[in-house]
Design an enzyme around this catalytic site. Structure first.
Site, PDB file in Angstrom:
ATOM      1  N   SER A  79       0.867  -1.178   0.000  1.00 44.29           N
ATOM      2  CA  SER A  79       0.000   0.000   0.000  1.00 44.29           C
ATOM      3  C   SER A  79       0.896   1.217   0.000  1.00 44.29           C
ATOM      4  O   SER A  79       2.009   1.192   0.549  1.00 44.29           O
ATOM      5  CB  SER A  79      -0.906   0.055   1.241  1.00 44.29           C
ATOM      6  OG  SER A  79      -1.540   1.321   1.352  1.00 44.29           O
TER       7      SER A  79
ATOM      8  N   TYR B 257      -3.020   0.201  10.520  1.00 43.32           N
ATOM      9  CA  TYR B 257      -2.799  -0.120   9.110  1.00 43.32           C
ATOM     10  C   TYR B 257      -1.506   0.497   8.606  1.00 43.32           C
ATOM     11  O   TYR B 257      -0.662  -0.175   7.998  1.00 43.32           O
ATOM     12  CB  TYR B 257      -3.986   0.381   8.289  1.00 43.32           C
ATOM     13  CG  TYR B 257      -3.894   0.088   6.807  1.00 43.32           C
ATOM     14  CD1 TYR B 257      -4.096  -1.199   6.328  1.00 43.32           C
ATOM     15  CD2 TYR B 257      -3.636   1.105   5.890  1.00 43.32           C
ATOM     16  CE1 TYR B 257      -4.032  -1.479   4.970  1.00 43.32           C
ATOM     17  CE2 TYR B 257      -3.567   0.840   4.532  1.00 43.32           C
ATOM     18  CZ  TYR B 257      -3.770  -0.450   4.082  1.00 43.32           C
ATOM     19  OH  TYR B 257      -3.692  -0.718   2.728  1.00 43.32           O
TER      20      TYR B 257
ATOM     21  N   LYS C 289       1.779  -1.690   7.559  1.00 44.40           N
ATOM     22  CA  LYS C 289       2.171  -1.670   6.150  1.00 44.40           C
ATOM     23  C   LYS C 289       3.605  -1.168   5.983  1.00 44.40           C
ATOM     24  O   LYS C 289       4.320  -1.610   5.086  1.00 44.40           O
ATOM     25  CB  LYS C 289       1.192  -0.821   5.331  1.00 44.40           C
ATOM     26  CG  LYS C 289      -0.164  -1.494   5.127  1.00 44.40           C
ATOM     27  CD  LYS C 289      -0.038  -2.811   4.381  1.00 44.40           C
ATOM     28  CE  LYS C 289      -1.384  -3.409   4.022  1.00 44.40           C
ATOM     29  NZ  LYS C 289      -1.265  -4.668   3.244  1.00 44.40           N
TER      30      LYS C 289
END
Length: 254
Positions: free
Chosen positions: A131, A144, A148
């Site tokens: 991402s 998140y 990531k």
């Protein structure tokens, strides 16, 4: 692509979204594909569509079964399964643990199972769906963003450690992609990602271009390269800019 035709490929989280697009593209290029998803029905639906094998279940635990389904060899492993994990500095441990387990440790466990064979053969390919949040960050999603970053760091470490022994590694870092995860990102996703969101098939195209060029970083949104350079060149200016985005989001959600 000659490197893909006939190859044994595993795609996790392939019941929809980016994973399904990757599975379809690999199958179209002549690969033998295993479709994995925690949702067994979705995995079987995609597998039936593309003439692949479905191996549903926890992405951390299916390497042995996937290898057997492919006749003993996994050539390419796409660690695509992930969780969005919105939250902030006050999020509970279980939120952080779930994000860490799926977004990072699932990659570690897969490589632990695959690496000995890859090194013995002198070839293998590991694809990590990271991402742009792993290169930059994402408002409203601390677990998140942090995990990531961890996924990207792990992919980088694998590449610098094993590339001379035949391991190719790719880190896919898109911004918004029109998937259920984008929908679940809510107002933060609407503000930051929705306007430039792309279809999952564009992510598959970007990966195949990177594989053809033997390129580590896969940027389906090319503008992310400029953001990454600006962040590295002047971190304080970049953070100030992102803080203004944060304030805009806070104002819109009050």
């Amino acid at each position: 692509m000659s490197t893909v035709r006939g190859a044994g490929v595993v795609v996790t989280g392939a019941g929809g979204g980016i994973g399904a697009a990757l599975a379809r593209r690999f199958a179209a290029e002549g690969a033998r594909v295993v479709v994995n998803d925690l949702n067994a029905e979705k995995a079987r639906t995609v597998a039936a569509e593309i003439g692949a094998r479905a191996v549903p279940g926890d992405a951390s635990l299916i390497v042995a079964e996937a290898r057997e389904a492919l006749g003993g060899t996994v050539d390419i492993y796409c660690a695509n399964a992930g969780v969005g994990a919105p939250g902030d500095a006050l999020s509970e441990d279980d939120v952080w643990s779930a994000a860490w387990d799926v977004n990072v440790m699932a990659h570690v466990r897969a490589v632990r199972a695959l690496l000995p064979d890859w090194l013995e053969r002198g070839s293998g390919r590991f694809v990590s769906t990271v991402s742009a949040a792993g290169l930059l960050t994402m408002i409203g999603a601390a677990p998140y963003s942090v995990t990531k970053h961890g996924a990207l760091a792990y992919a980088e470490w694998l590449s610098l450690t094993y590339r001379h022994r035949g391991l190719a590694v790719h880190a896919i870092c898109p911004q918004g992609v029109r998937t259920d995860m984008l929908t679940a990102s809510g107002s933060a996703g609407d503000l930051v990602l929705a306007a430039t969101a792309i279809e999952p098939e564009a992510v598959a195209d970007a990966l195949f271009a990177a594989m053809a060029e033997d390129r580590f970083l896969v940027l389906p949104h090319p503008e992310v390269a400029g953001y990454h350079q600006a962040r590295a060149a002047d971190p304080d200016r970049w953070l100030a800019t992102m803080n203004r985005v944060q304030q805009t989001w806070e104002g819109a959600t009050r």
